[in-house]
Design an enzyme around this catalytic site. Structure first.
Site, PDB file in Angstrom:
ATOM      1  N   GLY A  57      25.220  -3.473 -12.667  1.00  0.00           N
ATOM      2  CA  GLY A  57      24.485  -3.333 -11.415  1.00  0.00           C
ATOM      3  C   GLY A  57      24.846  -4.385 -10.394  1.00  0.00           C
ATOM      4  O   GLY A  57      26.014  -4.730 -10.194  1.00  0.00           O
ATOM      5  N   VAL A  58      23.822  -4.904  -9.724  1.00  0.00           N
ATOM      6  CA  VAL A  58      24.025  -5.928  -8.703  1.00  0.00           C
ATOM      7  C   VAL A  58      24.720  -7.149  -9.302  1.00  0.00           C
ATOM      8  O   VAL A  58      25.616  -7.740  -8.690  1.00  0.00           O
ATOM      9  CB  VAL A  58      22.683  -6.339  -8.068  1.00  0.00           C
ATOM     10  CG1 VAL A  58      22.847  -7.560  -7.178  1.00  0.00           C
ATOM     11  CG2 VAL A  58      22.095  -5.181  -7.268  1.00  0.00           C
ATOM     12  N   SER A  80      22.770  -5.573 -22.213  1.00  0.00           N
ATOM     13  CA  SER A  80      23.835  -4.660 -21.788  1.00  0.00           C
ATOM     14  C   SER A  80      25.214  -5.166 -22.182  1.00  0.00           C
ATOM     15  O   SER A  80      26.046  -5.504 -21.330  1.00  0.00           O
ATOM     16  CB  SER A  80      23.750  -4.444 -20.275  1.00  0.00           C
ATOM     17  OG  SER A  80      22.454  -4.009 -19.908  1.00  0.00           O
ATOM     18  N   VAL A 105      17.252 -15.090 -20.592  1.00  0.00           N
ATOM     19  CA  VAL A 105      16.686 -16.132 -19.728  1.00  0.00           C
ATOM     20  C   VAL A 105      15.182 -16.265 -19.936  1.00  0.00           C
ATOM     21  O   VAL A 105      14.570 -17.238 -19.492  1.00  0.00           O
ATOM     22  CB  VAL A 105      17.000 -15.868 -18.249  1.00  0.00           C
ATOM     23  CG1 VAL A 105      18.505 -15.808 -18.013  1.00  0.00           C
ATOM     24  CG2 VAL A 105      16.321 -14.592 -17.747  1.00  0.00           C
ATOM     25  N   ASN A 131      19.942 -13.774 -11.224  1.00  0.00           N
ATOM     26  CA  ASN A 131      19.886 -12.342 -10.934  1.00  0.00           C
ATOM     27  C   ASN A 131      19.156 -11.534 -12.009  1.00  0.00           C
ATOM     28  O   ASN A 131      18.620 -10.462 -11.719  1.00  0.00           O
ATOM     29  CB  ASN A 131      21.307 -11.806 -10.774  1.00  0.00           C
ATOM     30  CG  ASN A 131      21.351 -10.300 -10.706  1.00  0.00           C
ATOM     31  OD1 ASN A 131      20.986  -9.688  -9.712  1.00  0.00           O
ATOM     32  ND2 ASN A 131      21.783  -9.672 -11.794  1.00  0.00           N
ATOM     33  N   TYR A 193       5.299  -0.775  -7.438  1.00  0.00           N
ATOM     34  CA  TYR A 193       6.159  -1.956  -7.459  1.00  0.00           C
ATOM     35  C   TYR A 193       5.368  -3.262  -7.574  1.00  0.00           C
ATOM     36  O   TYR A 193       5.926  -4.333  -7.420  1.00  0.00           O
ATOM     37  CB  TYR A 193       7.014  -1.979  -6.184  1.00  0.00           C
ATOM     38  CG  TYR A 193       8.299  -2.775  -6.307  1.00  0.00           C
ATOM     39  CD1 TYR A 193       9.345  -2.337  -7.113  1.00  0.00           C
ATOM     40  CD2 TYR A 193       8.472  -3.957  -5.593  1.00  0.00           C
ATOM     41  CE1 TYR A 193      10.522  -3.057  -7.220  1.00  0.00           C
ATOM     42  CE2 TYR A 193       9.657  -4.687  -5.691  1.00  0.00           C
ATOM     43  CZ  TYR A 193      10.674  -4.230  -6.501  1.00  0.00           C
ATOM     44  OH  TYR A 193      11.853  -4.947  -6.602  1.00  0.00           O
ATOM     45  N   LYS A 200       8.745 -11.254  -7.603  1.00  0.00           N
ATOM     46  CA  LYS A 200       9.736 -11.632  -6.603  1.00  0.00           C
ATOM     47  C   LYS A 200       9.128 -12.518  -5.520  1.00  0.00           C
ATOM     48  O   LYS A 200       9.799 -13.415  -4.985  1.00  0.00           O
ATOM     49  CB  LYS A 200      10.363 -10.384  -5.979  1.00  0.00           C
ATOM     50  CG  LYS A 200      11.218  -9.567  -6.955  1.00  0.00           C
ATOM     51  CD  LYS A 200      12.376 -10.367  -7.517  1.00  0.00           C
ATOM     52  CE  LYS A 200      13.327  -9.511  -8.335  1.00  0.00           C
ATOM     53  NZ  LYS A 200      14.436 -10.289  -8.926  1.00  0.00           N
TER      54      LYS A 200
END
Length: 308
Positions: A57-58, A80, A105, A131, A193, A200
């Site tokens: 992804g990002v 992943s 993490v 990330n 969300y 975030k």
């Protein structure tokens, strides 16, 4: 300045038909990132960068772009493994320098081991990109205590612990930078969300406090954030297509962003080009957050059967 010295702006008159002036809508024009281009500059040559969640992804886009700018990339992953291996091979095939390291993490002991490994093998660290993320896309009433615990462990405590473990090596760099990756949901409430958005928002607060505390060591800390992107994560939202259509219509640029565009913002903030920027959160969202769609009155249509 006298009026005669002003350069006449070549804007179309506001009452004109924009279709005659701009026959191709901006939203349908070719994305410049899809064009072939010369190789990226090597302004990060000799730098060592750690990207958490850097395998897909990002994170994969960030890893590729950092390597393209000359950095040696340490690609962190946990779940992943296949995607991480694919990203690693793609970077090497393009001539980049990269290795991978598996660690969660969310687990401080694994973070400690990861940084000890970096200290032993690379001996330095110049860039940390936080990330890695996790969350549940659901209404607040469906979120469990376990959901909150796991999300905060990865999205907030993970970056906090990584940053603190990175400080001894970053402080030895002449151009040290931490970039935390956030999203538009940190400042704007989105359906389903709450869990990720709250995490975030905390991460962006952490950015400011770390910038204040680590600045005296020469370490810059910033946040790179984005609106809804054209990626697999966007497809996980309930009513994903409706959300996509809403965000596309609300953005003045008329499209969603790409992972590559967010990666560009991350790398800019990590690079010497942003050498006097710290403690800031930058949001790339195609203009959505300026609020034009939200604050533009819609034409009123009277219900059928009502009199004038």
């Amino acid at each position: 300045m006298p009026p005669t010295l002003l350069r006449k702006r070549q804007f179309p008159p506001w009452g004109s038909d924009l279709a005659t002036v701009c026959p191709v809508p901006f939203s349908r024009r070719e994305n410049p990132l899809n064009r072939s281009r010369v190789s990226d500059c090597q302004d990060l040559a000799g730098r060592v960068a750690l990207v958490t969640g850097g395998g897909k992804g990002v994170g994969a886009s960030i890893s590729r772009r950092l390597a393209g700018r000359g950095a040696h990339v340490i690609l962190n992953y946990f779940h992943s493994s296949a995607a991480a291996e694919g990203t690693l091979m793609a970077i090497r095939a393009a001539g980049g320098s990269v290795r991978s390291v598996r660690a969660s993490v969310a687990k401080p002991e694994q973070v400690a081991s990861m940084f000890e490994d970096i200290k032993e093998r690379e001996g330095r660290l110049d860039i940390l990109v936080n990330n890695a993320a996790r969350g549940v896309l659901a209404p607040y009433g469906e979120l469990t205590e376990r959901d909150w615990e796991l999300a905060f462990a990865t999205n907030v405590h993970g970056p906090r612990v990584c940053a603190l473990r990175a400080v001894p090596m970053l402080a030895e760099s002449d151009e040290a930078s931490i970039v935390n990756v956030s999203s538009i949901g940190a400042g704007m409430a989105m359906d389903n969300y709450m869990l990720v958005g709250v995490c975030k928002a905390a991460l962006e607060g952490l950015t400011r406090y770390l910038a204040a505390d680590l600045g005296p060591y020469g370490i810059r800390v910033n946040t790179a954030s984005a609106g809804l992107l054209e990626n697999d994560t966007a497809k996980l939202f309930p009513e994903a297509q409706a959300l996509r259509d809403t965000c596309t219509a609300a953005a003045p640029l008329g499209r969603l962003g790409t992972e590559e565009e967010l990666a560009q913002l991350v790398v800019f903030l990590a690079s010497p080009q942003a050498s006097w920027i710290s403690g800031q959160s930058y949001l790339a969202d195609g203009g959505l957050s300026v609020g034009r769609a939200m604050l533009t009155p819609k034409a009123f249509v009277a219900p059928q059967g009502r009199g004038k």
